[in-house]
Write a protein that holds these residues in place. Structure first.
Motif, PDB file in Angstrom:
ATOM      1  N   GLY A 172      28.833  39.593  71.010  1.00 44.55           N
ATOM      2  CA  GLY A 172      27.932  38.964  70.053  1.00 44.55           C
ATOM      3  C   GLY A 172      27.805  37.479  70.288  1.00 44.55           C
ATOM      4  N   GLN A 173      28.935  36.817  70.577  1.00 45.02           N
ATOM      5  CA  GLN A 173      28.906  35.383  70.838  1.00 45.02           C
ATOM      6  C   GLN A 173      28.129  35.076  72.106  1.00 45.02           C
ATOM      7  OE1 GLN A 173      32.926  33.977  70.859  1.00 45.02           O
ATOM      8  NE2 GLN A 173      33.322  34.553  68.724  1.00 45.02           N
ATOM      9  N   LEU A 174      28.344  35.889  73.150  1.00 48.34           N
ATOM     10  CA  LEU A 174      27.628  35.677  74.407  1.00 48.34           C
ATOM     11  C   LEU A 174      26.132  35.879  74.223  1.00 48.34           C
ATOM     12  CD1 LEU A 174      30.034  37.463  76.927  1.00 48.34           C
ATOM     13  CD2 LEU A 174      29.663  34.994  76.658  1.00 48.34           C
ATOM     14  N   GLU A 175      25.775  36.897  73.448  1.00 49.67           N
ATOM     15  CA  GLU A 175      24.364  37.155  73.199  1.00 49.67           C
ATOM     16  C   GLU A 175      23.740  36.025  72.402  1.00 49.67           C
ATOM     17  OE1 GLU A 175      21.488  40.591  71.207  1.00 49.67           O
ATOM     18  OE2 GLU A 175      23.666  40.837  71.245  1.00 49.67           O
ATOM     19  N   LYS A 176      24.487  35.480  71.438  1.00 51.44           N
ATOM     20  CA  LYS A 176      23.987  34.385  70.621  1.00 51.44           C
ATOM     21  C   LYS A 176      23.762  33.137  71.467  1.00 51.44           C
ATOM     22  CE  LYS A 176      24.979  31.822  66.385  1.00 51.44           C
ATOM     23  NZ  LYS A 176      25.924  31.640  65.269  1.00 51.44           N
ATOM     24  N   GLN A 177      24.704  32.866  72.395  1.00 46.69           N
ATOM     25  CA  GLN A 177      24.568  31.708  73.265  1.00 46.69           C
ATOM     26  C   GLN A 177      23.393  31.874  74.210  1.00 46.69           C
ATOM     27  OE1 GLN A 177      28.301  31.097  75.213  1.00 46.69           O
ATOM     28  NE2 GLN A 177      29.392  30.535  73.339  1.00 46.69           N
ATOM     29  N   ALA A 178      23.161  33.118  74.651  1.00 47.49           N
ATOM     30  CA  ALA A 178      22.069  33.364  75.583  1.00 47.49           C
ATOM     31  C   ALA A 178      20.711  33.183  74.914  1.00 47.49           C
ATOM     32  CB  ALA A 178      22.183  34.775  76.165  1.00 47.49           C
ATOM     33  N   THR A 179      20.608  33.531  73.638  1.00 43.21           N
ATOM     34  CA  THR A 179      19.325  33.441  72.942  1.00 43.21           C
ATOM     35  C   THR A 179      19.059  32.054  72.372  1.00 43.21           C
ATOM     36  OG1 THR A 179      20.381  34.263  70.915  1.00 43.21           O
ATOM     37  CG2 THR A 179      19.310  35.891  72.345  1.00 43.21           C
ATOM     38  N   ALA A 180      20.102  31.232  72.164  1.00 43.47           N
ATOM     39  CA  ALA A 180      19.936  29.877  71.606  1.00 43.47           C
ATOM     40  C   ALA A 180      19.535  28.919  72.724  1.00 43.47           C
ATOM     41  CB  ALA A 180      21.231  29.419  70.935  1.00 43.47           C
ATOM     42  N   GLN A 181      18.242  28.662  72.876  1.00 46.59           N
ATOM     43  CA  GLN A 181      17.731  27.783  73.915  1.00 46.59           C
ATOM     44  C   GLN A 181      17.773  26.326  73.439  1.00 46.59           C
ATOM     45  OE1 GLN A 181      16.902  28.767  76.923  1.00 46.59           O
ATOM     46  NE2 GLN A 181      17.269  30.934  76.465  1.00 46.59           N
ATOM     47  N   PRO A 182      18.041  25.385  74.368  1.00 46.21           N
ATOM     48  CA  PRO A 182      18.002  23.965  73.989  1.00 46.21           C
ATOM     49  C   PRO A 182      16.587  23.576  73.568  1.00 46.21           C
ATOM     50  CG  PRO A 182      18.203  24.237  76.375  1.00 46.21           C
ATOM     51  CD  PRO A 182      18.417  25.588  75.770  1.00 46.21           C
ATOM     52  N   THR A 183      16.492  22.692  72.579  1.00 43.72           N
ATOM     53  CA  THR A 183      15.189  22.317  72.019  1.00 43.72           C
ATOM     54  C   THR A 183      14.672  21.034  72.665  1.00 43.72           C
ATOM     55  OG1 THR A 183      16.293  21.087  70.240  1.00 43.72           O
ATOM     56  CG2 THR A 183      15.694  23.399  69.811  1.00 43.72           C
ATOM     57  N   ARG A 184      13.351  20.883  72.648  1.00 43.42           N
ATOM     58  CA  ARG A 184      12.701  19.686  73.161  1.00 43.42           C
ATOM     59  C   ARG A 184      12.574  18.679  72.028  1.00 43.42           C
ATOM     60  NH1 ARG A 184       6.727  19.505  76.039  1.00 43.42           N
ATOM     61  NH2 ARG A 184       7.065  17.621  77.273  1.00 43.42           N
ATOM     62  N   ARG A 213      -1.014   6.211  71.142  1.00 44.86           N
ATOM     63  CA  ARG A 213       0.162   6.714  71.860  1.00 44.86           C
ATOM     64  C   ARG A 213      -0.157   8.109  72.392  1.00 44.86           C
ATOM     65  NH1 ARG A 213       6.381   5.556  70.299  1.00 44.86           N
ATOM     66  NH2 ARG A 213       7.348   6.633  72.041  1.00 44.86           N
ATOM     67  N   ALA A 214      -0.446   8.175  73.677  1.00 39.15           N
ATOM     68  CA  ALA A 214      -0.913   9.417  74.290  1.00 39.15           C
ATOM     69  C   ALA A 214       0.226  10.350  74.677  1.00 39.15           C
ATOM     70  CB  ALA A 214      -1.763   9.096  75.517  1.00 39.15           C
ATOM     71  N   ILE A 215       1.359   9.791  75.113  1.00 42.86           N
ATOM     72  CA  ILE A 215       2.492  10.598  75.587  1.00 42.86           C
ATOM     73  C   ILE A 215       3.769  10.014  75.004  1.00 42.86           C
ATOM     74  CG2 ILE A 215       3.820  11.324  77.611  1.00 42.86           C
ATOM     75  CD1 ILE A 215       1.253  11.148  79.245  1.00 42.86           C
ATOM     76  N   THR A 216       4.661  10.889  74.559  1.00 38.43           N
ATOM     77  CA  THR A 216       5.966  10.462  74.029  1.00 38.43           C
ATOM     78  C   THR A 216       7.083  11.015  74.897  1.00 38.43           C
ATOM     79  OG1 THR A 216       5.131  10.377  71.755  1.00 38.43           O
ATOM     80  CG2 THR A 216       7.520  10.548  72.035  1.00 38.43           C
ATOM     81  N   GLN A 217       8.032  10.171  75.235  1.00 38.70           N
ATOM     82  CA  GLN A 217       9.201  10.598  76.013  1.00 38.70           C
ATOM     83  C   GLN A 217       9.986  11.651  75.234  1.00 38.70           C
ATOM     84  OE1 GLN A 217      11.812   7.368  77.155  1.00 38.70           O
ATOM     85  NE2 GLN A 217      13.447   8.738  77.808  1.00 38.70           N
ATOM     86  N   THR A 218      10.462  12.676  75.941  1.00 34.45           N
ATOM     87  CA  THR A 218      11.230  13.746  75.301  1.00 34.45           C
ATOM     88  C   THR A 218      12.463  14.085  76.115  1.00 34.45           C
ATOM     89  OG1 THR A 218       9.943  15.474  76.423  1.00 34.45           O
ATOM     90  CG2 THR A 218       9.179  14.780  74.237  1.00 34.45           C
ATOM     91  N   THR A 219      13.394  14.785  75.484  1.00 31.80           N
ATOM     92  CA  THR A 219      14.566  15.344  76.147  1.00 31.80           C
ATOM     93  C   THR A 219      14.541  16.861  75.981  1.00 31.80           C
ATOM     94  OG1 THR A 219      15.913  15.108  74.138  1.00 31.80           O
ATOM     95  CG2 THR A 219      15.935  13.268  75.695  1.00 31.80           C
ATOM     96  N   GLY A 220      15.367  17.554  76.759  1.00 31.34           N
ATOM     97  CA  GLY A 220      15.420  19.005  76.651  1.00 31.34           C
ATOM     98  C   GLY A 220      14.590  19.673  77.732  1.00 31.34           C
ATOM     99  N   PRO A 221      14.216  20.946  77.524  1.00 32.95           N
ATOM    100  CA  PRO A 221      13.454  21.683  78.537  1.00 32.95           C
ATOM    101  C   PRO A 221      12.105  21.018  78.807  1.00 32.95           C
ATOM    102  CG  PRO A 221      14.284  23.161  76.821  1.00 32.95           C
ATOM    103  CD  PRO A 221      14.521  21.768  76.340  1.00 32.95           C
ATOM    104  N   ARG A 222      11.733  20.942  80.084  1.00 30.71           N
ATOM    105  CA  ARG A 222      10.465  20.338  80.503  1.00 30.71           C
ATOM    106  C   ARG A 222      10.300  18.948  79.892  1.00 30.71           C
ATOM    107  NH1 ARG A 222       5.755  24.570  79.473  1.00 30.71           N
ATOM    108  NH2 ARG A 222       4.628  22.994  80.704  1.00 30.71           N
ATOM    109  N   ALA A 223      11.330  18.141  80.007  1.00 27.79           N
ATOM    110  CA  ALA A 223      11.356  16.816  79.378  1.00 27.79           C
ATOM    111  C   ALA A 223      10.286  15.908  79.983  1.00 27.79           C
ATOM    112  CB  ALA A 223      12.740  16.185  79.553  1.00 27.79           C
ATOM    113  N   MET A 224       9.694  15.073  79.128  1.00 28.24           N
ATOM    114  CA  MET A 224       8.752  14.050  79.566  1.00 28.24           C
ATOM    115  C   MET A 224       9.545  12.765  79.800  1.00 28.24           C
ATOM    116  SD  MET A 224       5.800  12.968  80.389  1.00 28.24           S
ATOM    117  CE  MET A 224       4.885  14.477  79.992  1.00 28.24           C
TER     118      MET A 224
END
Length: 308
Positions: free
Chosen positions: A35-47, A131-142
């Motif tokens: 259950g813990q492994l499945e939870k970690q696999a489904t919890a994706q890092p946020t942008r 402000r056309a583009i904002t710097q981001t962190t996480g998946p596909r970071a700008m």
């Protein structure tokens, strides 16, 4: 025989119960682990967006990528004294002063408009920032933030020469792409490709378009203070006669509802027309103007759903 059979049956049953009893905790542990492994696999890092690249809409002379939050009005006072090398008679510049008063308003979190009036050239100016583009962190970071800037300035001085100073010829337009990155909590850098178009030039050999590349940055030194640097390099092919590159260094002090900016610069003017295309002071010969910016923010229209 019958007793022997019952005895055998009882022993087998007891053994099965013992095995099941030992297996149950192990099975439960396996289920928890899966259950813990499945939870970690489904919890994706946020942008997530990167905030507070700079603490003000101004770096020193020029703009930063920052725009105020929606419904916020900024009252900005920019002040310059005279040059330090003007001597004791002028109290090293303190007897002479120029000023710009400005109002800025954020229509949205990304769109800002502003107006101002400068004593230099008795200039009226207005601008738009998006402000056309904002710097981001996480998946596909700008990796950077991008803000587009455009302004128009009108000189209202009275002239006594024979040159045509009708309204269209008094206008100057400025355009910038402000590109910045916040590397960590302390360091932010910005580049500013700039075009200043002048409808009227005083020297026949000067071009109407002036191109410059600005660079600047902020290094935080305490929780509420930072050191800022700014430099505008004029492209030689379009450099106006007698004009120098604008140099500035400053100290930002954040005090609750406003930001207090102290600085020294070789530019007397406080809008793009003046500090990009009209700076004539030699910073290293003492043509240094001491000045300050004071920013005060007011919430004019709270966002929907906001409660005090």
């Amino acid at each position: 025989m019958r007793l022997h059979f019952y005895d055998y049956f009882i022993r087998v049953g007891a053994a099965l119960l013992l095995v099941l009893g030992l297996a149950a905790p192990a099975l439960a542990q396996d289920n928890d682990l899966l259950g813990q492994l499945e939870k970690q696999a489904t919890a994706q890092p946020t942008r997530e967006a990167v905030h507070a690249t700079f603490k003000s809409t101004r770096l020193i002379n020029g703009h930063t990528i920052e725009t105020p939050g929606q419904g916020t009005m900024v009252f900005l006072i920019s002040h310059r004294f005279g040059t330090l090398n003007s001597g004791a008679y002028n109290f090293f510049g303190l007897d002479q002063a120029t000023i710009r008063l400005g109002l800025e308003y954020a229509l949205t979190d990304h769109l800002e408009i502003g107006v101002g009036r400068s004593s230099v050239g008795k200039a009226l100016d207005g601008f738009v920032k998006y402000r056309a583009i904002t710097q981001t962190t996480g998946p596909r970071a700008m990796p950077v933030s991008l803000t587009l800037f455009s302004s128009a300035a009108l000189t209202t001085l009275k002239y006594n020469d024979n040159i045509d100073h009708t309204l269209p010829r008094r206008l100057v337009y400025s355009y910038q792409a402000l590109i910045a990155r916040k590397f960590n909590e302390n360091l932010s850098l910005q580049v500013m490709p700039t075009l200043v178009h002048r409808n009227l030039v005083m020297e026949a050999k000067d071009a109407n378009d002036v191109y410059a590349l600005g660079i600047g940055g902020r290094q935080k030194i305490t929780k509420r203070t930072s050191i800022n640097l700014e430099y505008y390099y004029l492209m030689r092919d379009n450099k106006p006669t007698g004009v120098r590159n604008a140099v500035a260094a400053g100290l930002d002090i954040e005090t609750g509802g406003h930001v207090f900016q102290l600085h020294v610069t070789n530019s007397q003017g406080m809008i793009e027309q003046h500090f990009v295309s009209e700076t004539r002071g030699n910073f290293f010969d003492g043509d240094i103007y001491f000045g300050f910016n004071v920013n005060r923010n007011f919430t004019v229209r709270p966002k929907k759903g906001f409660r005090n």
